[in-house]
Design an enzyme around this catalytic site. Sequence first.
Site, PDB file in Angstrom:
ATOM      1  N   LYS A   1      27.507  26.729 -64.197  1.00 24.78           N
ATOM      2  CA  LYS A   1      27.361  27.737 -65.254  1.00 24.78           C
ATOM      3  C   LYS A   1      28.104  29.019 -64.898  1.00 24.78           C
ATOM      4  CE  LYS A   1      26.051  29.886 -68.929  1.00 24.78           C
ATOM      5  NZ  LYS A   1      24.675  30.113 -69.382  1.00 24.78           N
TER       6      LYS A   1
ATOM      7  N   SER B   1      20.302  31.035 -66.762  1.00 25.00           N
ATOM      8  CA  SER B   1      21.502  31.218 -65.940  1.00 25.00           C
ATOM      9  C   SER B   1      21.071  32.029 -64.721  1.00 25.00           C
ATOM     10  CB  SER B   1      22.588  31.964 -66.721  1.00 25.00           C
ATOM     11  OG  SER B   1      23.022  31.187 -67.810  1.00 25.00           O
TER      12      SER B   1
END
Length: 310
Positions: free
Chosen positions: A186, A111
């Site tokens: 995300k 991420s």
Amino acid sequence: MSTPNPYPAPITPSNIRIGWIGIGVMGSAMASRLLSAGYTLTIYARTPSKAAPLISLGAQLAATPADVAKSSDIVFTMLGHPHDVQQIILAKDTGVLSGLSANGVIVDHTSSHPDLAAEIFVAAREKNCWTVDAPVSGGDIGAKNGSLTIFAGGDREIVDWLSPLLRLMGSKVTYMGGPGRGQSCKIANQIVVGANLLGLSEGLVFARKAGLERSHWMEAVRGGAAGSKVMELFGRRMMDGDFKPGGFAEYMVKDMGMGVNFVEEVKEDKVVVMPGASLTKQLFSGMVANGDGKLGTQGLISVIERINGN
């Protein structure tokens, strides 16, 4: 941006060499699924002793990220922070990109920041290589079961070609657009997850304060509008005080921060204001300040309990 696939042959264990960097809770489980499917993996670990479980399954340990790349056609990364991604992939002489041959592919499951994903994509194309930003959602359970949700950004043909590998790790793979779009997806995902964790934490604390048996309460509401994937994954753990990490609380501070600080570069009036995400980030920051940054994200309930004198 579409281009002819540099690898027209389908991916099989006999014709593709895979590298993997990042063997924490999530990365180790994901890499294990590739090994179980018969693929040859070369791995790198900053702490080599942590590689022992994967080595026992047949993985080979390399000395540097560049050495992983030299032995691989595709290199997957699953790291902690954007600065880790930048160092592991772009470092001169030792980074993945320095060792990758032409037409090699990097898949970053970290991420990370959309701008960094776009920067790495450009650097890779200068070497006639490819990158895909493919962060995941689903926690440690999803990683172990191969049921992650994967958000992919980059060149669509490359993403489609990678699908046999991605589907070993995720039950749903969605192409989101060009470089950085997987990361943007995300961040938005984490904003929703954070809000759900906060709501579930407050609901559980309120239910107990109101004299309800929490398991009974959760069974009553899980089939209605209050039900969520977060409840399915973390509800029981939160009630049991099981804060073993799938993803660290400190990573939520990073993820939420990238959302809260988001600024559209072209027009200042495109700045996104998110009061809920800002509050959730502050609460996760409270966990870090309390020394609980390495707990799982479900540990957010501990902050709400502290606020309520528990």
